[in-house]
Design a protein around this motif. Structure first.
Motif, PDB file in Angstrom:
ATOM      1  N   PRO A   1       0.811  -1.220   0.000  1.00 18.51           N
ATOM      2  CA  PRO A   1       0.000   0.000   0.000  1.00 18.51           C
ATOM      3  C   PRO A   1       0.845   1.270   0.000  1.00 18.51           C
ATOM      4  O   PRO A   1       0.483   2.252  -0.652  1.00 18.51           O
ATOM      5  CB  PRO A   1      -0.824  -0.130   1.290  1.00 18.51           C
ATOM      6  CG  PRO A   1      -0.951  -1.601   1.496  1.00 18.51           C
ATOM      7  CD  PRO A   1       0.363  -2.165   1.043  1.00 18.51           C
TER       8      PRO A   1
ATOM      9  N   ARG B   1       0.603   4.112  -2.817  1.00 19.92           N
ATOM     10  CA  ARG B   1       0.296   5.485  -2.435  1.00 19.92           C
ATOM     11  C   ARG B   1       1.346   6.442  -2.994  1.00 19.92           C
ATOM     12  O   ARG B   1       1.011   7.519  -3.488  1.00 19.92           O
ATOM     13  CB  ARG B   1       0.216   5.593  -0.917  1.00 19.92           C
ATOM     14  CG  ARG B   1      -0.308   6.943  -0.418  1.00 19.92           C
ATOM     15  CD  ARG B   1      -0.355   6.994   1.094  1.00 19.92           C
ATOM     16  NE  ARG B   1      -1.252   5.989   1.657  1.00 19.92           N
ATOM     17  CZ  ARG B   1      -0.848   4.892   2.304  1.00 19.92           C
ATOM     18  NH1 ARG B   1       0.462   4.650   2.482  1.00 19.92           N
ATOM     19  NH2 ARG B   1      -1.721   4.036   2.775  1.00 19.92           N
TER      20      ARG B   1
ATOM     21  N   GLU C   1      -8.946   6.602  -0.349  1.00 21.45           N
ATOM     22  CA  GLU C   1      -8.470   5.951   0.867  1.00 21.45           C
ATOM     23  C   GLU C   1      -9.288   6.519   2.032  1.00 21.45           C
ATOM     24  O   GLU C   1      -8.804   7.340   2.807  1.00 21.45           O
ATOM     25  CB  GLU C   1      -6.974   6.225   1.041  1.00 21.45           C
ATOM     26  CG  GLU C   1      -6.301   5.390   2.115  1.00 21.45           C
ATOM     27  CD  GLU C   1      -4.798   5.645   2.174  1.00 21.45           C
ATOM     28  OE1 GLU C   1      -4.117   4.924   2.925  1.00 21.45           O
ATOM     29  OE2 GLU C   1      -4.308   6.554   1.467  1.00 21.45           O
TER      30      GLU C   1
ATOM     31  N   PHE D   1      -7.444   0.898   0.355  1.00 23.42           N
ATOM     32  CA  PHE D   1      -7.882   1.611  -0.836  1.00 23.42           C
ATOM     33  C   PHE D   1      -9.210   1.092  -1.363  1.00 23.42           C
ATOM     34  O   PHE D   1      -9.537  -0.092  -1.237  1.00 23.42           O
ATOM     35  CB  PHE D   1      -6.812   1.514  -1.930  1.00 23.42           C
ATOM     36  CG  PHE D   1      -5.541   2.213  -1.581  1.00 23.42           C
ATOM     37  CD1 PHE D   1      -5.438   3.594  -1.674  1.00 23.42           C
ATOM     38  CD2 PHE D   1      -4.432   1.489  -1.140  1.00 23.42           C
ATOM     39  CE1 PHE D   1      -4.261   4.245  -1.338  1.00 23.42           C
ATOM     40  CE2 PHE D   1      -3.259   2.132  -0.801  1.00 23.42           C
ATOM     41  CZ  PHE D   1      -3.169   3.507  -0.902  1.00 23.42           C
TER      42      PHE D   1
END
Length: 398
Positions: free
Chosen positions: A16, A20, A46, A80
């Protein structure tokens, strides 16, 4: 077809944190071409636990944000949520997310991985605080890009009190780059629905620096929120205020031309309607009108939002179109744009047919989008190029 980066996230190839970082570095939404004229657009949020997310876009039958019914889907094992949609590859549009918590109350936010543009065009709430998606085949807007990179200096602000309307409003004035004496006679554009951080002065500056338009003053006229729908709907008193109060006030303070050909009245939506109607009725004041997605289907006896269906019934001809049909051809030039995906384009095409048939000097274009500042702020550069191109005599003196 899953976006390749979302697939890396879902299979665990990417953490993640890496996903991101990718979003923060490359921006959102994620776009993958699927055919010559279509792309898959993946929106990412998110939002935290116990929160659903939906998308609204400025594309569709409603003026403002049109909700997409499908909720964002969770990417298992990550924080997400994603929503993939197949779209035309030439679109440019504004969009927002709506997050709803356990209580069901919704909060509208821009895409956290795609902040809203620098400029705030309008105080009308339905258009504000939105992200903008520019798909790969969208018409480029180089002058808007330059404006965002190099915004104009702060505008001068004042309050104009109107005896005709019995109210007051903010007025912001932006001078063009350069030094000008009190004897100058600068062309100028009056832009309705103005705000102090409107993009128009910065777009103007980019064109002036490039030597493409004459140095022109931008006047941004604020609309009292509770009176906007009254003032801009073909209101003779509002037009009278512009001619008899605003113009003398401006000429007293700034070195402005008195030639109607050097004056443009501009607006979007209701503002575009007002600009077109006012110029027709005051052609000795406004020699140019800039109509961006004008609400030219307006008539006090018609219901908004029925679009082309109104043309199939015995209904009044919309006010702006009827007035142009009835009047002698006025000595004004008209720049007119509208979105291909707007229901109002039926009336815009009708208006353009009337203007062309009556011999107006006019330019009409349709863009790949909706009723949207994402297009208006950039196409305004084309309108200035149409109204105030740098003349050969200006070039020889530069």
């Amino acid at each position: 077809m899953a976006d390749p980066f979302v697939e890396k996230l879902s299979t665990g190839e990417w953490s993640p944190e890496r996903f991101r970082r990718h979003l923060e570095e490359t921006g959102a939404p994620l776009v993958e071409r699927v055919s010559a004229d279509e792309v898959e657009v993946t929106f990412v949020d998110e939002p935290g636990d116990d929160t659903t997310v939906t998308l609204s876009v400025v594309i569709g039958p409603r003026i403002g944000f049109n909700p997409i019914g499908t909720e964002f889907a969770s990417v298992a094992g990550t924080p997400f949520r994603v929503l993939p949609l197949r779209m035309r590859s030439d679109l440019r549009f504004s969009y927002v997310f709506t997050r709803r918590g356990p209580t069901g109350e919704g909060e509208r936010i821009p895409d956290p991985f795609n902040p809203p543009p620098r400029f705030s065009e309008c105080s009308v709430e339905r258009f504000s605080d939105a992200s903008v998606a520019v798909l790969p085949d969208a018409v480029p807007m180089p002058w808007l890009d330059q404006a965002e990179a190099r915004p104009a200096p702060a505008v001068e602000t004042a309050v104009l009190t109107s005896e005709i309307l019995g109210d007051e409003r903010r007025v912001w004035v932006s001078m063009p780059p350069g030094e000008f004496s009190g004897e100058s006679a600068l062309p100028f554009v009056i832009h309705l629905d103005g705000t102090p951080d409107h993009s128009a002065p910065s777009v103007r500056d980019a064109l002036v620096r490039a030597g493409l338009v004459r140095p022109c003053v931008v006047v941004l006229v604020g609309q009292p929120a509770l009176r906007r729908d009254e003032e801009l709907l073909c209101n003779p008193a509002f037009s009278q205020m512009l001619v008899q109060e605003l113009l003398p006030w401006l000429h007293h303070r700034y070195p402005l031309s008195r030639d109607p050909g050097d004056v443009a009245l501009a607006g979007e939506s209701f503002g575009g309607l007002c600009a077109g109607w006012t110029a027709l009725h005051h052609p000795m004041t406004f020699g140019n009108a800039i109509l961006q997605s004008p609400s030219c289907g307006y008539h006090p006896d018609l219901t908004w939002g029925t679009g082309s269906g109104e043309l199939l019934r015995r209904t009044p001809v919309p006010t702006l179109i009827a007035d142009y049909l009835a009047a002698e051809t006025a000595p004004i030039r008209i720049f007119h744009d509208v979105g291909e995906l707007e229901t109002s384009n039926t009336h815009s095409r009708w208006l353009d047919h009337v203007l062309t048939g009556k011999g107006y000097d006019t330019r009409y274009r349709e863009f790949a989008g909706g009723h949207d500042y994402a297009w208006w702020r950039g196409i305004f550069a084309d309108a200035l190029l149409w109204c105030f191109p740098l003349r050969s005599t200006d070039r020889s003196q530069a």
